[in-house]
Design a protein around this motif. Structure first.
Motif, PDB file in Angstrom:
ATOM      1  N   PRO A 150       0.808  -1.235   0.000  1.00 17.97           N
ATOM      2  CA  PRO A 150       0.000   0.000   0.000  1.00 17.97           C
ATOM      3  C   PRO A 150       0.833   1.273   0.000  1.00 17.97           C
ATOM      4  O   PRO A 150       0.368   2.307  -0.496  1.00 17.97           O
ATOM      5  N   VAL A 151       2.039   1.231   0.549  1.00 19.45           N
ATOM      6  CA  VAL A 151       2.912   2.409   0.536  1.00 19.45           C
ATOM      7  C   VAL A 151       3.217   2.814  -0.902  1.00 19.45           C
ATOM      8  O   VAL A 151       3.138   3.994  -1.275  1.00 19.45           O
ATOM      9  N   VAL A 186      -2.458  10.847   4.667  1.00 21.56           N
ATOM     10  CA  VAL A 186      -2.755   9.410   4.539  1.00 21.56           C
ATOM     11  C   VAL A 186      -1.470   8.626   4.316  1.00 21.56           C
ATOM     12  O   VAL A 186      -1.234   7.591   4.957  1.00 21.56           O
ATOM     13  N   ASN A 187      -0.609   9.129   3.414  1.00 14.81           N
ATOM     14  CA  ASN A 187       0.653   8.441   3.142  1.00 14.81           C
ATOM     15  C   ASN A 187       1.530   8.390   4.386  1.00 14.81           C
ATOM     16  O   ASN A 187       2.120   7.346   4.707  1.00 14.81           O
ATOM     17  N   TYR A 190      -0.068   5.993   7.047  1.00 14.50           N
ATOM     18  CA  TYR A 190       0.106   4.566   6.759  1.00 14.50           C
ATOM     19  C   TYR A 190       1.582   4.168   6.830  1.00 14.50           C
ATOM     20  O   TYR A 190       1.906   3.068   7.286  1.00 14.50           O
ATOM     21  N   THR A 193       2.258   3.656  10.361  1.00 14.66           N
ATOM     22  CA  THR A 193       1.598   2.416  10.797  1.00 14.66           C
ATOM     23  C   THR A 193       2.377   1.189  10.347  1.00 14.66           C
ATOM     24  O   THR A 193       2.541   0.223  11.105  1.00 14.66           O
ATOM     25  N   ALA A 194       2.868   1.221   9.098  1.00 11.28           N
ATOM     26  CA  ALA A 194       3.644   0.094   8.582  1.00 11.28           C
ATOM     27  C   ALA A 194       4.929  -0.104   9.383  1.00 11.28           C
ATOM     28  O   ALA A 194       5.319  -1.238   9.684  1.00 11.28           O
TER      29      ALA A 194
END
Length: 303
Positions: A150-151, A186-187, A190, A193-194
Motif C-alpha cells: 500500500p505504501v 494518509v501516506n 500509513y 503504521t507500517a
C-alpha cells in the motif's frame, strides 16, 4: 515522463572514483560473504537445523536489501547517471522497504529461536521443527510484501512539486514524501503504521525475548554455564544492533530533524542499507564455530 534526481555524497563531485571503488568493494564483500554462508549451509548437512535455516533467510534478506540499491549507487558514482524514472523509483523504494521488513522479521524469529534454546532446551527439537521454520519464513516474507505494497500504491497517486531532487542515491519513502505538493497525511499515517507493525513490534518482541533469556540465565547457578549459554546469543545481538541503530537514527532525523546537515542523512541511510549485509556474514563466520570450521576446511582444501 516524471523523473527524480538522485544525489551522491554531499561535498563530493558526481564522478568520484575513489568513492566508487570502496563501494564496489563493499558490494563484492557483501555478495561473497552472504553467498558463502548460503553455500556452506546448503552443502553441510550438519547445519540443517532451525538456527542455520534462519541464518540463511537473513543472508537472503541481506542480499535483496543490498541488490535493491546497487543499480543506482553504481550508476551515480561510475556513470554520473542521476535521473531515475518515477516508476523505477517506486519499484526500488518498494524492494528496499520490503526486504528491510523481511530482515526485521527474520531477526525476531532468530530471537525466539535463542529464547527456546536457552529457556526450554529439552523441548527445542520438538518445538522448532524444520517445517515450522519454513512456515515462519513464508509468513515473514508475505508480511514484508503485503505491508509495504500500500505504501507504493498510495505514493503513486500523489502530485509532486517542481523540485524532484532526492536526498540519497536511492529512493526511500520518507524522502519521496518530502517532495509531494498535495496532502500527505494518509501516506504519512500509513507509512508510520507500517513501521510500527513491522519494526516497532519486532523490536519490542526482541527486547521481550532477551529479557526472558536474561531471567533464565540468572537462574543458572554455574557462572561458566551462564557465559556459555549467553555466548550463543552474541552473534544475533550484534546483528540486531547493526540493523536497528542506523534505522532508528534515520527515522528520527526524517521525522523530527528540522535542519540536519545533508551529510548526516546520507551517512545514516548508507549505513542502514550497506552495513548490515556486509557485517552480518563476518560476525556469524567469526562467532559460529561450525561455520568458521567449515570455511577453514574449504580454504585448506584449496591450498
Amino acid at each position: 515522463p516524471l523523473t527524480f534526481i538522485l544525489t551522491s555524497i554531499p561535498g563530493l563531485p558526481m564522478s568520484s572514483y575513489w568513492m566508487a571503488l570502496p563501494l564496489c568493494c563493499l558490494y563484492l564483500l557483501m555478495l561473497l560473504g552472504n553467498c558463502t554462508l548460503l553455500w556452506i549451509i546448503k552443502i553441510d548437512h550438519s547445519l540443517h537445523t532451525p538456527m542455520y535455516y534462519l541464518l540463511s533467510m537473513l543472508a537472503m534478506a541481506d542480499l535483496g536489501l543490498s541488490l535493491s540499491t546497487l543499480p543506482t549507487m553504481l550508476a551515480i558514482f561510475w556513470f554520473e547517471s542521476t535521473s531515475l524514472r518515477f516508476e523505477a523509483c517506486i519499484v526500488q523504494m518498494y524492494f528496499i522497504h520490503s526486504f528491510s521488513a523481511i530482515e526485521s522479521g527474520v531477526l525476531v524469529a532468530m530471537a525466539l529461536d535463542r529464547f527456546v534454546a536457552i529457556c526450554y532446551p529439552l523441548h527445542y527439537a520438538s518445538v522448532l521443527t524444520s517445517s515450522l521454520i519454513m512456515k515462519a519464513g513464508g509468513m515473514i516474507f508475505m508480511r514484508g510484501i503485503c505491508v509495504v505494497l500500500p505504501v507504493a500504491i498510495l505514493i503513486k497517486k500523489v502530485p509532486f512539486c517542481r523540485s524532484r531532487v532526492l536526498s540519497h542515491s536511492f529512493c526511500l519513502h520518507q524522502d519521496m514524501l518530502r517532495l509531494v505538493c498535495g496532502d500527505v497525511r494518509v501516506n504519512s499515517l500509513y507509512g508510520l503504521t507500517a513501521v510500527i507493525l513491522t519494526k516497532g513490534l519486532d523490536s519490542l518482541t526482541i527486547l521481550l525475548s532477551y529479557m526472558m533469556i536474561i531471567r533464565a540465565l540468572l537462574n543458572i547457578v554455574s557462572q561458566e554455564a551462564q557465559v556459555k549459554a549467553f555466548s550463543t546469543c552474541i552473534s544475533h545481538l550484534c546483528a540486531v544492533l547493526i540493523f536497528y541503530i542506523p534505522l532508528i537514527g534515520l527515522s528520527i532525523i526524517h521525522r523530527f530533524g528540522k535542519h540536519p546537515p545533508p551529510l548526516t542523512h546520507t551517512l545514516l541511510a548508507d549505513a542502514y542499507l550497506l552495513v548490515p549485509p556486509v557485517l552480518n556474514p563476518l560476525v556469524y563466520s567469526w562467532k559460529t564455530k561450525q561455520i568458521r570450521r567449515r570455511i577453514l576446511v574449504l580454504l585448506c582444501r584449496r591450498r
